[in-house]
Design a protein around this motif. Structure first.
Motif, PDB file in Angstrom:
ATOM      1  N   GLY A 306       0.788  -1.378  -0.112  1.00 15.31           N
ATOM      2  CA  GLY A 306       0.009   0.027   0.019  1.00 15.31           C
ATOM      3  C   GLY A 306       0.894   1.178  -0.080  1.00 15.31           C
ATOM      4  N   GLY A 307       2.058   1.129  -0.510  1.00 16.77           N
ATOM      5  CA  GLY A 307       2.706   2.636  -0.631  1.00 16.77           C
ATOM      6  C   GLY A 307       3.600   2.546   0.559  1.00 16.77           C
ATOM      7  N   GLU A 308       3.789   1.905   1.544  1.00 12.95           N
ATOM      8  CA  GLU A 308       4.823   2.053   2.494  1.00 12.95           C
ATOM      9  C   GLU A 308       6.147   1.541   2.366  1.00 12.95           C
ATOM     10  N   VAL A 309       7.052   2.409   2.679  1.00 10.45           N
ATOM     11  CA  VAL A 309       8.607   1.976   2.060  1.00 10.45           C
ATOM     12  C   VAL A 309       9.256   1.338   3.449  1.00 10.45           C
ATOM     13  N   VAL A 310       9.064   0.157   3.078  1.00 13.16           N
ATOM     14  CA  VAL A 310       9.584  -1.153   4.528  1.00 13.16           C
ATOM     15  C   VAL A 310      11.177  -1.164   4.239  1.00 13.16           C
ATOM     16  N   TRP A 311      11.999  -0.280   4.965  1.00 13.55           N
ATOM     17  CA  TRP A 311      13.426  -0.248   4.545  1.00 13.55           C
ATOM     18  C   TRP A 311      14.314  -0.960   5.244  1.00 13.55           C
ATOM     19  N   ASN A 312      13.628  -1.849   6.384  1.00  7.70           N
ATOM     20  CA  ASN A 312      14.437  -2.778   6.937  1.00  7.70           C
ATOM     21  C   ASN A 312      14.056  -4.104   6.563  1.00  7.70           C
ATOM     22  N   PRO A 313      14.883  -5.221   6.266  1.00  5.57           N
ATOM     23  CA  PRO A 313      14.465  -6.316   5.990  1.00  5.57           C
ATOM     24  C   PRO A 313      13.824  -7.195   6.899  1.00  5.57           C
ATOM     25  N   ILE A 314      14.182  -6.964   8.240  1.00  4.13           N
ATOM     26  CA  ILE A 314      13.451  -7.532   9.368  1.00  4.13           C
ATOM     27  C   ILE A 314      11.994  -7.312   9.422  1.00  4.13           C
ATOM     28  N   TYR A 315      11.750  -5.898   9.284  1.00 11.28           N
ATOM     29  CA  TYR A 315      10.245  -5.449   9.445  1.00 11.28           C
ATOM     30  C   TYR A 315       9.679  -5.906   8.078  1.00 11.28           C
ATOM     31  N   LEU A 316      10.141  -6.240   7.058  1.00  7.97           N
ATOM     32  CA  LEU A 316       9.653  -6.622   5.897  1.00  7.97           C
ATOM     33  C   LEU A 316       9.203  -8.039   6.217  1.00  7.97           C
ATOM     34  N   LEU A 317       9.977  -8.912   6.714  1.00  5.75           N
ATOM     35  CA  LEU A 317       9.721 -10.397   6.963  1.00  5.75           C
ATOM     36  C   LEU A 317       8.318 -10.470   7.939  1.00  5.75           C
ATOM     37  N   ALA A 318       8.622  -9.457   8.970  1.00  8.70           N
ATOM     38  CA  ALA A 318       7.190  -9.505   9.765  1.00  8.70           C
ATOM     39  C   ALA A 318       6.117  -9.075   9.046  1.00  8.70           C
ATOM     40  N   ASP A 319       6.096  -8.125   8.191  1.00  9.18           N
ATOM     41  CA  ASP A 319       4.928  -7.705   7.254  1.00  9.18           C
ATOM     42  C   ASP A 319       4.618  -8.862   6.197  1.00  9.18           C
ATOM     43  N   ILE A 320       5.410  -9.677   5.861  1.00 11.14           N
ATOM     44  CA  ILE A 320       5.164 -10.755   4.823  1.00 11.14           C
ATOM     45  C   ILE A 320       4.264 -11.624   5.620  1.00 11.14           C
ATOM     46  N   GLN A 321       4.697 -12.001   6.980  1.00  5.47           N
ATOM     47  CA  GLN A 321       3.890 -13.032   7.771  1.00  5.47           C
ATOM     48  C   GLN A 321       2.396 -12.533   7.906  1.00  5.47           C
ATOM     49  N   GLU A 322       2.237 -11.244   8.162  1.00  6.91           N
ATOM     50  CA  GLU A 322       1.065 -10.410   8.484  1.00  6.91           C
ATOM     51  C   GLU A 322       0.047 -10.536   7.212  1.00  6.91           C
ATOM     52  N   LYS A 323       0.744 -10.074   6.096  1.00 13.62           N
ATOM     53  CA  LYS A 323       0.090 -10.065   4.890  1.00 13.62           C
ATOM     54  C   LYS A 323      -0.606 -11.361   4.442  1.00 13.62           C
ATOM     55  N   TYR A 324       0.114 -12.595   4.555  1.00 16.72           N
ATOM     56  CA  TYR A 324      -0.404 -13.613   4.305  1.00 16.72           C
ATOM     57  C   TYR A 324      -1.049 -14.602   5.563  1.00 16.72           C
ATOM     58  N   HIS A 325      -1.483 -13.515   6.518  1.00 15.53           N
ATOM     59  CA  HIS A 325      -2.268 -14.025   7.567  1.00 15.53           C
ATOM     60  C   HIS A 325      -1.585 -15.500   8.453  1.00 15.53           C
ATOM     61  N   SER A 326      -0.212 -15.259   8.592  1.00 17.49           N
ATOM     62  CA  SER A 326       0.592 -16.521   9.231  1.00 17.49           C
ATOM     63  C   SER A 326       0.122 -17.860   8.710  1.00 17.49           C
ATOM     64  N   SER A 327      -0.153 -17.869   7.313  1.00 16.67           N
ATOM     65  CA  SER A 327      -0.341 -19.124   6.722  1.00 16.67           C
ATOM     66  C   SER A 327       1.115 -20.064   6.805  1.00 16.67           C
ATOM     67  N   PRO A 328       0.950 -21.269   6.832  1.00 12.92           N
ATOM     68  CA  PRO A 328       1.946 -22.163   7.109  1.00 12.92           C
ATOM     69  C   PRO A 328       2.984 -21.785   6.002  1.00 12.92           C
ATOM     70  N   ARG A 329       2.539 -21.614   4.914  1.00 14.41           N
ATOM     71  CA  ARG A 329       3.600 -21.324   3.742  1.00 14.41           C
ATOM     72  C   ARG A 329       4.477 -20.286   4.031  1.00 14.41           C
ATOM     73  N   ALA A 330       3.724 -19.258   4.374  1.00 17.45           N
ATOM     74  CA  ALA A 330       4.482 -17.925   4.892  1.00 17.45           C
ATOM     75  C   ALA A 330       5.498 -17.855   6.227  1.00 17.45           C
ATOM     76  N   ARG A 331       4.761 -18.556   7.082  1.00 16.07           N
ATOM     77  CA  ARG A 331       5.598 -18.905   8.236  1.00 16.07           C
ATOM     78  C   ARG A 331       6.780 -19.496   7.923  1.00 16.07           C
ATOM     79  N   ALA A 332       6.756 -20.469   7.176  1.00 16.68           N
ATOM     80  CA  ALA A 332       7.763 -21.344   6.772  1.00 16.68           C
ATOM     81  C   ALA A 332       9.049 -20.464   6.151  1.00 16.68           C
ATOM     82  N   GLY A 333       8.538 -19.673   5.206  1.00 15.11           N
ATOM     83  CA  GLY A 333       9.470 -18.841   4.368  1.00 15.11           C
ATOM     84  C   GLY A 333       9.920 -17.626   5.324  1.00 15.11           C
ATOM     85  N   VAL A 334       9.356 -17.305   6.305  1.00 13.73           N
ATOM     86  CA  VAL A 334       9.606 -15.911   7.186  1.00 13.73           C
ATOM     87  C   VAL A 334      10.739 -16.777   8.225  1.00 13.73           C
ATOM     88  N   PHE A 335      10.516 -17.949   8.551  1.00 18.85           N
ATOM     89  CA  PHE A 335      11.374 -18.633   9.481  1.00 18.85           C
ATOM     90  C   PHE A 335      12.740 -18.865   8.796  1.00 18.85           C
TER      91      PHE A 335
END
Length: 554
Positions: A306-335
């Protein structure tokens, strides 16, 4: 009445000495400060490649590049900024120049600073470097704690939404604090590994983080259908020329400051020139590639969030998990991606902080502090700096990086001028461990005014701009000073280098020309012959032993 055996307590507090050692712990010497003997020179060409892949491919590199987007540059300008600073070989050339004394004399910055500042005066640059390193470690540990928090959140989704018990103004969440505690628990055992045996851990860390970087790159490009709309952007929110220059200075402030202590690692080289190739190739390539990946991923992810600049990869990983609603696939990738971010924070903290800072602290009190103990002290100071405040915003982060250069750049200029130009790479090693007037590096009461004056000459023009930047002063009368401050590292090195050269030309330091041919420390043994030199009592208390040196062509 309790009878306290102070002698026994003192013996326990004194740092260990190798069996059958050729040195003793004194005010100027211990195991971590002596010229590295042949049996401890274990680093070869590939070992140094591993060192620089860890230094260049890390969250700092990713964040430095992508933070430029948040600062107001467009992606193309940010990439150009990164290439000019890292790919332009500036960092690599500085690393070679600063690390040369480690390759040649097998001494680190802590001891080397004595020939420019005097035996007692050397405490000043050492203390400055300790301060800067503790600040850096604090930031690295905070990132490490956040990476650990994300990793745990991928396993336990509820942890990512833990209630915060800290105030909003503190910029610290409870889950981040817990992550830091766990990260510290993983970091402390790494300090126990001697520097000469860290090659394999560094290689493992690089592989893990590189996998995380390319995994995020593939995900971002595929999900966004390209590098993102930001790459079509042409306008910027700041004056382009000075914005790019500010970014270059920030990058040099981050890695240029680290090159000042290159001899801390090059002293472990098993042969001459072993570190050089990695410094000239691996350093700029890994910094550039990692930063560019960070810029592309940041740009692409902006379209996804949505136009937000996520400049830290750690924040990005946390946002990815939220974006995909903590699905097993997303959690595995983030892990798995988080494993890479955690590991690189552990490795970079050893590379750039614990070893050098531990040795600096050992230089302050060699009898009771070695690299390990100094690293523990650094860890305590690092968390007390409250790094979460420093890293709260992108512009503040860049201000911190640039601010470090105000002090580190002049130190670099003084050392490079004195060692390469004035002394022509010749040192009298035994006098670097002699704490009295018999040492040519004693100068006046242990102080060399030349280094202090040259340092001041390189630092003072940058202070008004630093003050204006920190306090957000926008007065036109400070505009010129701010622009000069934006060139911190380049100006600081150039002015202190020039000042040191002129001062020593007008007033040559005493003993100049009497250093050679003491070049390479080959070992220590009793007696003297040929070009060997008796070690003073300040080094081992007896004077019976000697530093055996090799005679070379000069």
């Amino acid at each position: 009445m309790v009878n306290v055996n102070w002698k026994k307590i003192n013996k326990k507090l004194t740092v260990p000495i190798d069996e059958d050692s050729y040195y003793e712990n004194t005010a100027w010497c211990n195991r971590d400060l002596i010229p590295i003997p042949p049996e401890r020179r274990t680093w070869g060409v590939w070992g140094y490649f591993g060192y620089w892949t860890v230094s260049g491919s890390c969250i700092s590199a990713w964040t430095t590049g992508s933070t430029l987007l948040a600062f107001g540059l467009n992606p193309r300008q940010a990439i150009g900024c990164v290439i000019k600073a890292a790919g332009g070989i500036i960092t690599g050339l500085l690393a070679v120049a600063c690390g040369w004394m480690g390759e040649k004399h097998h001494i680190g910055f802590t001891v080397a600073s004595r020939f420019s500042w005097g035996m007692r005066g050397s405490y000043f640059p050492v203390i400055i470097r300790i301060f800067v390193a503790c600040m850096w470690f604090g930031m690295q540990s905070y990132w490490g704690g956040q990476a650990t928090r994300v990793l745990i959140g991928a396993i336990i989704p509820g942890f990512a939404h833990m209630k915060n018990f800290f105030s909003e103004s503190s910029h610290l969440l409870t889950k981040d604090f817990i992550g830091m505690v766990i990260w510290y628990a993983a970091f402390i055992p790494l300090v126990l590994i001697p520097p000469e045996h860290l090659q394999i851990p560094f290689a493992i860390s690089f592989v893990l983080f590189a996998a995380s970087c390319f995994g995020l790159l593939i995900w971002a490009i595929v999900s966004a259908g390209g590098a993102g709309l930001m790459f079509q952007q042409t306008e910027t929110t700041i004056e382009v020329g000075w914005g790019v220059m500010y970014g270059i200075t920030a990058i040099l402030g981050a890695w240029g400051s680290g090159t000042l202590g290159q001899s801390d690692w090059t002293r472990y080289a098993n042969r001459r020139l072993a570190p050089t190739l990695s410094q000239l190739v691996a350093a700029p390539v890994t910094i550039t590639v990692t930063a560019i990946i960070g810029i592309i991923v940041t740009s692409a992810s902006k379209d996804l969030f949505g136009g937000e600049v996520v400049w830290n990869p750690i924040y990005l990983l946390a946002d990815i998990q939220e974006k995909y609603h903590s699905s097993p696939r997303a959690r595995a990738g983030v892990f798995f991606a988080s494993i890479g971010t955690v590991s690189t924070q552990l490795a970079i903290s050893v590379v750039l902080n614990s070893v050098s800072t531990g040795m600096d602290m050992a230089g302050l009190c060699p009898k009771y502090i070695n690299i390990k103990r100094g690293s523990y002290i650094m860890a305590i100071i690092g968390i007390c700096t409250q790094p979460w405040q420093l890293l709260a915003t992108a512009d503040k982060f860049l201000s911190v990086l640039s601010g470090f250069g105000v002090f580190m750049a002049p130190l670099t200029g003084v050392m490079l001028a004195d060692y390469h130009l004035i002394r022509r790479q010749k040192l009298k090693l035994k006098d670097l461990y002699t704490g009295n007037s018999s040492s040519i590096y004693w100068y006046s009461h242990g102080l060399n005014w030349r280094g202090a004056v040259a340092f001041t000459a390189g630092m003072w023009p940058l202070l008004p701009g630093l003050a204006a930047s920190v306090n957000n002063v926008t007065s036109p009368s400070f505009a010129g000073w701010v622009k000069l401050y934006n060139l911190t590292f380049i100006v600081g090195i150039a002015m202190s280098f020039t000042a040191m050269t002129i001062i020593c030309y007008i007033s040559p330091p005493p003993g100049l020309g009497r250093e050679g041919p003491f070049v390479e420390v080959e070992g220590f043994e009793a007696g003297t012959s040929g070009n060997t030199t008796s070690a003073p009592s300040s080094m081992h208390g007896g004077g019976e032993k000697a530093i055996k040196t090799m005679e070379v062509q000069v």
